[in-house]
Design a protein around this motif. Structure first.
Motif, PDB file in Angstrom:
ATOM      1  N   GLU A 104      44.981  29.247  39.677  1.00 54.41           N
ATOM      2  CA  GLU A 104      44.027  28.269  40.208  1.00 54.41           C
ATOM      3  C   GLU A 104      43.025  28.922  41.147  1.00 54.41           C
ATOM      4  OE1 GLU A 104      46.548  25.349  41.971  1.00 54.41           O
ATOM      5  OE2 GLU A 104      47.058  24.403  40.052  1.00 54.41           O
ATOM      6  N   GLY A 105      43.398  30.086  41.692  1.00 57.06           N
ATOM      7  CA  GLY A 105      42.468  30.808  42.554  1.00 57.06           C
ATOM      8  C   GLY A 105      41.575  31.770  41.809  1.00 57.06           C
ATOM      9  N   GLY A 106      41.693  31.811  40.482  1.00 58.91           N
ATOM     10  CA  GLY A 106      40.818  32.671  39.693  1.00 58.91           C
ATOM     11  C   GLY A 106      41.386  34.037  39.407  1.00 58.91           C
ATOM     12  N   VAL A 107      42.641  34.254  39.694  1.00 57.65           N
ATOM     13  CA  VAL A 107      43.275  35.558  39.452  1.00 57.65           C
ATOM     14  C   VAL A 107      43.869  35.559  38.043  1.00 57.65           C
ATOM     15  CG1 VAL A 107      45.121  37.119  40.169  1.00 57.65           C
ATOM     16  CG2 VAL A 107      43.788  35.885  41.885  1.00 57.65           C
ATOM     17  N   PRO A 108      43.554  36.574  37.249  1.00 56.50           N
ATOM     18  CA  PRO A 108      44.116  36.622  35.888  1.00 56.50           C
ATOM     19  C   PRO A 108      45.624  36.872  35.917  1.00 56.50           C
ATOM     20  CG  PRO A 108      42.899  38.640  36.391  1.00 56.50           C
ATOM     21  CD  PRO A 108      42.627  37.694  37.520  1.00 56.50           C
ATOM     22  N   VAL A 109      46.383  35.982  35.258  1.00 53.36           N
ATOM     23  CA  VAL A 109      47.839  36.106  35.180  1.00 53.36           C
ATOM     24  C   VAL A 109      48.253  35.799  33.746  1.00 53.36           C
ATOM     25  CG1 VAL A 109      48.240  35.476  37.589  1.00 53.36           C
ATOM     26  CG2 VAL A 109      48.171  33.683  35.830  1.00 53.36           C
ATOM     27  N   ASP A 142      37.088  46.835  42.698  1.00 50.02           N
ATOM     28  CA  ASP A 142      37.391  45.466  42.259  1.00 50.02           C
ATOM     29  C   ASP A 142      38.900  45.206  42.276  1.00 50.02           C
ATOM     30  OD1 ASP A 142      34.745  44.940  41.900  1.00 50.02           O
ATOM     31  OD2 ASP A 142      34.799  44.996  39.691  1.00 50.02           O
ATOM     32  N   ASN A 143      39.659  46.225  41.916  1.00 44.68           N
ATOM     33  CA  ASN A 143      41.112  46.071  41.908  1.00 44.68           C
ATOM     34  C   ASN A 143      41.669  46.015  43.332  1.00 44.68           C
ATOM     35  OD1 ASN A 143      40.859  46.252  39.144  1.00 44.68           O
ATOM     36  ND2 ASN A 143      41.415  48.435  39.078  1.00 44.68           N
ATOM     37  N   VAL A 144      41.031  46.739  44.217  1.00 44.03           N
ATOM     38  CA  VAL A 144      41.408  46.649  45.633  1.00 44.03           C
ATOM     39  C   VAL A 144      41.194  45.228  46.128  1.00 44.03           C
ATOM     40  CG1 VAL A 144      40.881  47.407  47.982  1.00 44.03           C
ATOM     41  CG2 VAL A 144      40.943  49.075  46.111  1.00 44.03           C
ATOM     42  N   ASP A 145      39.997  44.696  45.850  1.00 39.32           N
ATOM     43  CA  ASP A 145      39.683  43.338  46.299  1.00 39.32           C
ATOM     44  C   ASP A 145      40.644  42.321  45.698  1.00 39.32           C
ATOM     45  OD1 ASP A 145      37.579  44.355  47.742  1.00 39.32           O
ATOM     46  OD2 ASP A 145      36.042  43.820  46.276  1.00 39.32           O
ATOM     47  N   LEU A 146      40.990  42.519  44.446  1.00 40.10           N
ATOM     48  CA  LEU A 146      41.888  41.583  43.767  1.00 40.10           C
ATOM     49  C   LEU A 146      43.261  41.580  44.436  1.00 40.10           C
ATOM     50  CD1 LEU A 146      42.410  39.680  41.322  1.00 40.10           C
ATOM     51  CD2 LEU A 146      43.216  41.718  40.094  1.00 40.10           C
ATOM     52  N   ALA A 147      43.754  42.755  44.747  1.00 43.18           N
ATOM     53  CA  ALA A 147      45.080  42.836  45.373  1.00 43.18           C
ATOM     54  C   ALA A 147      45.090  42.159  46.734  1.00 43.18           C
ATOM     55  CB  ALA A 147      45.494  44.301  45.500  1.00 43.18           C
ATOM     56  N   VAL A 148      44.080  42.426  47.556  1.00 46.78           N
ATOM     57  CA  VAL A 148      44.014  41.816  48.890  1.00 46.78           C
ATOM     58  C   VAL A 148      43.869  40.300  48.761  1.00 46.78           C
ATOM     59  CG1 VAL A 148      42.677  41.677  51.024  1.00 46.78           C
ATOM     60  CG2 VAL A 148      43.078  43.907  49.950  1.00 46.78           C
ATOM     61  N   TYR A 149      43.019  39.866  47.827  1.00 45.79           N
ATOM     62  CA  TYR A 149      42.796  38.436  47.617  1.00 45.79           C
ATOM     63  C   TYR A 149      44.086  37.747  47.191  1.00 45.79           C
ATOM     64  CZ  TYR A 149      40.831  34.206  45.427  1.00 45.79           C
ATOM     65  OH  TYR A 149      40.533  32.923  45.057  1.00 45.79           O
ATOM     66  N   ALA A 150      44.837  38.363  46.296  1.00 47.27           N
ATOM     67  CA  ALA A 150      46.089  37.763  45.811  1.00 47.27           C
ATOM     68  C   ALA A 150      47.113  37.632  46.928  1.00 47.27           C
ATOM     69  CB  ALA A 150      46.650  38.597  44.667  1.00 47.27           C
ATOM     70  N   LEU A 183      50.194  45.047  39.199  1.00 45.03           N
ATOM     71  CA  LEU A 183      49.014  44.914  38.348  1.00 45.03           C
ATOM     72  C   LEU A 183      49.232  45.691  37.059  1.00 45.03           C
ATOM     73  CD1 LEU A 183      45.971  44.094  37.968  1.00 45.03           C
ATOM     74  CD2 LEU A 183      45.410  46.267  39.098  1.00 45.03           C
ATOM     75  N   VAL A 184      48.994  45.043  35.933  1.00 43.66           N
ATOM     76  CA  VAL A 184      49.057  45.718  34.638  1.00 43.66           C
ATOM     77  C   VAL A 184      47.635  45.858  34.125  1.00 43.66           C
ATOM     78  CG1 VAL A 184      49.898  45.634  32.268  1.00 43.66           C
ATOM     79  CG2 VAL A 184      51.336  44.797  34.128  1.00 43.66           C
ATOM     80  N   ILE A 185      47.237  47.084  33.872  1.00 40.54           N
ATOM     81  CA  ILE A 185      45.885  47.381  33.397  1.00 40.54           C
ATOM     82  C   ILE A 185      45.923  48.718  32.677  1.00 40.54           C
ATOM     83  CG2 ILE A 185      45.192  48.527  35.553  1.00 40.54           C
ATOM     84  CD1 ILE A 185      42.403  47.290  35.199  1.00 40.54           C
ATOM     85  N   GLU A 186      45.047  48.910  31.710  1.00 37.27           N
ATOM     86  CA  GLU A 186      45.041  50.163  30.969  1.00 37.27           C
ATOM     87  C   GLU A 186      44.664  51.342  31.853  1.00 37.27           C
ATOM     88  OE1 GLU A 186      42.552  49.859  27.582  1.00 37.27           O
ATOM     89  OE2 GLU A 186      43.747  48.303  26.606  1.00 37.27           O
TER      90      GLU A 186
END
Length: 885
Positions: free
Chosen positions: A225-230, A404-412, A425-428
């Protein structure tokens, strides 16, 4: 041979400033047997422990202990070295050991050594004792089994790697750390500046945030709901529901427990219904509810967020083995687990690979078994989940993480409500933005393990522990000022005076003293609280701004100090008391014990010493703190020398209290202006006042403020309860005091003689655990100081027979010249008080040296009420209708 006692002393103590084990052994038939008489024992001992050759012992060189062994040493000394060697092999670093004979107990020896892990050290001593005993009895001993047993005990009790690195970060900054339980709950700092932490959960971590993080479905909902891909998914309770969900999703899936952690019960890359059923059964062993969600392709990364910052990131590699073309998978696991860096749980930087149902299922999905033999160089992944707690390894990638991944982690982490979070985080490719490479957060973890970042298998180590400490204690060392007071007499009065000085500065004072623990002037614990546990209780209180700790001899000997160092240490005096206890036989022994608080200071600390007491003066040589001397003598030579070197001193000159620093002089006030000195007659309270003034100055309180505060401190029940408190009953001056040794009773008698009343009557006793000569000394002093005596006994006889102490006092008083008609023996305390008081006439002075204060105060209250009633004269207005009064 027999172990009589094993005691742990965790604080600085009279043996070492490090924690120690103190054990008492009874050698019995091996008493006074020397090793040079036991050739076979010596030979077999060295065969069992050849590394004893590395022990220096008192010779100061390698092989020193073996020289002592050959020349002849006692068995107790052997037990000490064997214990140290076993603990060394188990991984502890032992830097101190000592063995001494116990006085008056033939065959008993006191063995002392420092330790790192308490429970492991105790087990080490038991194994060391058993080894020596076994060899003496001509039997063999399995050293490796003993060391393994010690290691096993240590593993259960020592801090995990994640917690230990936080402790190490605190030590680097001088932050005191106290373990609050046998687990990982720690107190960092003291009083109001303290913080608490358990593993990587801080006292600022939201409990709701932790609950959310532990609920994987709720976490996904909030993140989504916060816009984080899961990954999308479902919660199921049965196999059929799991299969139905899988078919509905139409993709490769993951199954895991809803409330799982550390990768337990997780199975990845499931592609058919049979695999889903098998994985569901594994997951449900960890909880009734199970999550089935889409499998996200890519590498698995753990990102640690502390506050607003990404501190570390690691690529996690699942548990795996590499084939050698000969060994089975099961054999390869055993070889991998033999790595000394791997432990059974979290006690080491890596965890051993465990073969469980998840591993077996993964091998089955790969058409492999534990008996399969991989080709040379072939990597076999035993799990799909990459947790270190299931045997995985980590590679540091912190410097590669895309912004962007840094921001995502802090935001989550903020969405979930955690101040310290582990983001999975799972990413290629971590160097690419999650927006471009379809990165998904699969979990947010509270209390993330940080050992993978401090000890990565590849890449740069990241100090996450330091970052966590900086987050909760951004500045300073978490300390509050600590004042410790010791000495034979005057401790309590001095403690109370210093406490008042600080409370008058609007500081919230925590105080531990003879009568209880006080927080902000209110008593919360009643009783003698002069030991280390009471000190710790004061320092644990989250509002205390400054601690004032009366520190008694008994607590020091039994358990050491309850703090690491004091900012101000005060020694009032050393005199004859408690001799014959805990091996204390002389005044030098008492001085040695009490000097500990002068030693447990830092160079910036102040140490306040009585320059009139030769034993206390000597303590100046044993401290690294800045010394302030105090004296009531007219021209004390130690004061003169100290001031000549630019030192600081507080002393009396021509009835005026002066504070001098080098050639600089500050006038405090006249001695007579301090009520507790009884117009300058109470020399002992003058000394206590000087000690309090020196302490206040050391704490930065101005001289005028010190004077104003102490001029309000009186010898009454409000300010100094039970210390020379005065009551007047039917014209008799009644003083209540705690004097229980010769020096204390002598000072009270000298003080009250100056009042020049008719007759000075003393009600005396001595605690039963004092030696006969100490009791007789009190009898002599009392006979010279008082004109009449009432001799009583404590209710706690401390091993004496009824009347034994009284008889010693009575006999010595008569030998000292007192008329037997002037002595009365009344053993019960209240009866002694009542009969002694009743024997007095107006103008007499009666001194009650009490054991229990409250019953005495209650008796005084009753007598005062009766005195008031009898002195009341009725008037006409007191008559009522009917003629009744």
């Amino acid at each position: 041979m027999e172990i009589r006692e094993i005691q742990t002393i965790e604080g600085a103590n009279v043996y070492s400033h490090r924690p120690i084990i103190r054990a008492i052994v009874d050698l019995q038939e091996w008493t006074e047997r020397f090793t040079n008489e036991l050739e076979d024992f010596r030979k077999r001992l060295v065969e069992h422990l050849p590394t004893l050759d590395e022990h220096y012992c008192s010779r100061g060189k390698r092989g020193g202990f073996l020289e002592r062994l050959h020349e002849g040493t006692l068995i107790g000394h052997v037990v000490e070295h064997v214990t140290i060697e076993l603990l060394t092999q188990a991984g502890q670093t032992i830097k101190y050991g000592k063995t001494m004979a116990v006085l008056d107990q033939p065959g008993w020896y006191e063995i002392i050594f420092n330790y790192e892990v308490k429970a492991g050290a105790i087990e080490g001593f038991k194994q060391g004792f058993l080894l020596v005993q076994t060899l003496l009895n001509q039997n063999s001993f399995d050293v490796s089994t003993a060391v393994d047993q010690i290691k096993a005990v240590m593993a259960k009790c020592e801090l995990g790697v994640s917690t230990q690195v936080i402790v190490d970060a605190c030590k680097e900054r001088g932050i005191p750390v106290h373990r609050l339980n046998e687990g990982s709950l720690l107190q960092l700092g003291y009083g109001r500046n303290q913080r608490r932490i358990q593993a990587t959960i801080t006292d600022a971590t939201s409990s709701i945030g932790v609950d959310i993080a532990c609920d994987k479905e709720m976490t996904k909902k909030i993140l989504s709901e916060g816009g984080v891909p899961v990954p999308c998914g479902h919660i199921v309770r049965t196999e059929e529901e799991a299969v139905e969900a899988f078919l509905d999703m139409g993709t490769t899936v993951v199954i895991k427990p809803l409330h799982g952690n550390q990768g337990k019960g997780v199975t990845l890359q499931l592609t058919n219904a049979a695999e889903v059923r098998a994985a569901f059964k594994v997951a449900q062993t960890y909880g009734e509810w199970v999550i089935i969600e889409e499998y996200i392709e890519g590498q698995h990364y753990r990102l640690v967020v502390v506050g607003e910052r990404l501190i570390a990131a690691a690529k996690r590699v699942p548990a795996h083995v590499t084939g050698d073309g000969k060994s089975t998978i099961e054999e390869l696991v055993v070889q991998t687990n033999a790595d000394p860096l791997r432990g059974d749980d979290h006690e080491k930087v890596l965890t051993k690979i465990k073969i469980d149902s998840v591993v077996l299922l993964n091998l089955t999905l790969k058409n492999l078994t534990l008996s399969s033999v991989p080709e040379k160089g072939e990597v076999v992944y035993l799990r799909d989940s990459a947790n270190l707690s299931t045997g995985g390894i980590a590679e540091d990638v912190t410097d590669l993480v895309h912004p962007d991944n840094v921001d995502l982690a802090v935001y989550a982490s903020k969405l979930i409500g955690l101040d310290v979070a582990g983001i999975d985080l799972v990413i290629e490719d971590i160097e690419a933005s999650y927006r471009e490479r379809s990165g998904h957060i699969i979990e947010v973890n509270a209390a993330p393990g940080i050992r993978m970042h401090h000890f990565p298998s590849k890449g740069k180590a990241r100090n996450v522990g330091k970052a966590i400490v900086e987050q909760i204690l951004p500045a300073g060392n978490g300390r509050i000022p600590i004042v410790a007071i010791s000495g034979t007499n005057g401790k309590t009065t001095t403690t109370r005076m210093i406490g008042k000085l600080l409370a008058d500065q609007q500081l919230l004072v925590g105080m531990a003293s003879t009568d209880g623990i006080y927080i902000n002037k209110k008593m919360w614990v009643k009783g003698d609280t002069t030991g280390p546990e009471s000190a710790k209780a004061v320092l644990r209180h989250p509002q205390v701004q400054v601690a004032v700790l009366e520190t008694a001899r008994g607590g020091i000997l039994r358990s050491g100090l309850g703090y690491d160092y004091a900012d101000v240490a005060v020694i009032t005096n050393v005199s004859n008391d408690h001799l014959g206890q805990y091996g204390i036989e002389t005044l030098e022994d008492i001085a040695h014990v009490k000097s500990l608080i002068a030693e447990a200071v830092m160079p910036h600390s102040y140490v306040v010493l009585n320059a009139d007491d030769p034993y206390v003066v000597q303590m100046a040589k044993r401290t690294q703190g800045r010394v302030i001397f105090f004296s009531t003598e007219k021209d004390n030579i130690h004061i003169r020398k100290h001031l000549g070197k630019g030192g600081t001193a507080v002393f009396v000159r021509r009835g005026t209290i002066l504070l001098c620093q080098g050639s600089e002089i500050f006038r405090i006030c006249s001695v007579k202006q301090i009520p507790v000195t009884w117009d300058g007659k109470a020399k002992h309270n003058i000394q206590n006042t000087l000690a309090a003034i020196a302490s206040g100055w050391a704490l930065g309180i101005g001289t005028a403020t010190i004077r104003d505060s102490l001029q309000e401190f009186s010898s009454d029940a409000e300010h100094n309860r039970g210390r020379l408190n005065l009551y007047e009953l039917d014209g008799v001056h009644v003083f209540i005091d705690y004097g229980h040794n010769a020096a204390g009773i002598q000072e009270i008698a000298k003080t009250l003689k100056q009042f020049k009343k008719k007759t000075l009557v003393g009600c005396i006793t001595v605690p039963g655990d004092r030696p006969d000569e100490t009791v007789r000394e009190v009898g002599r002093i009392a006979a010279k100081g008082f004109q009449r005596l009432i001799i009583r006994e404590d209710s706690d006889l401390r091993g004496r027979k009824p009347g034994e102490i009284a008889q010693l006092l009575y006999d010595e008083a008569i030998l000292s010249g007192m008329d037997p008609k002037k002595i009365k023996v009344v053993l019960p305390e209240i009866e002694a008080f009542s009969q002694g008081l009743d024997s007095c006439v107006p103008g007499d002075t009666f001194v009650m040296f009490y054991e229990h204060l409250e019953p005495i105060e209650e008796e005084i209250r009753k007598r005062m009420e009766l005195q008031k009633a009898l002195s009341y004269i009725p008037t006409q207005n007191d008559w009522v209708v009917g003629g009744e009064f």
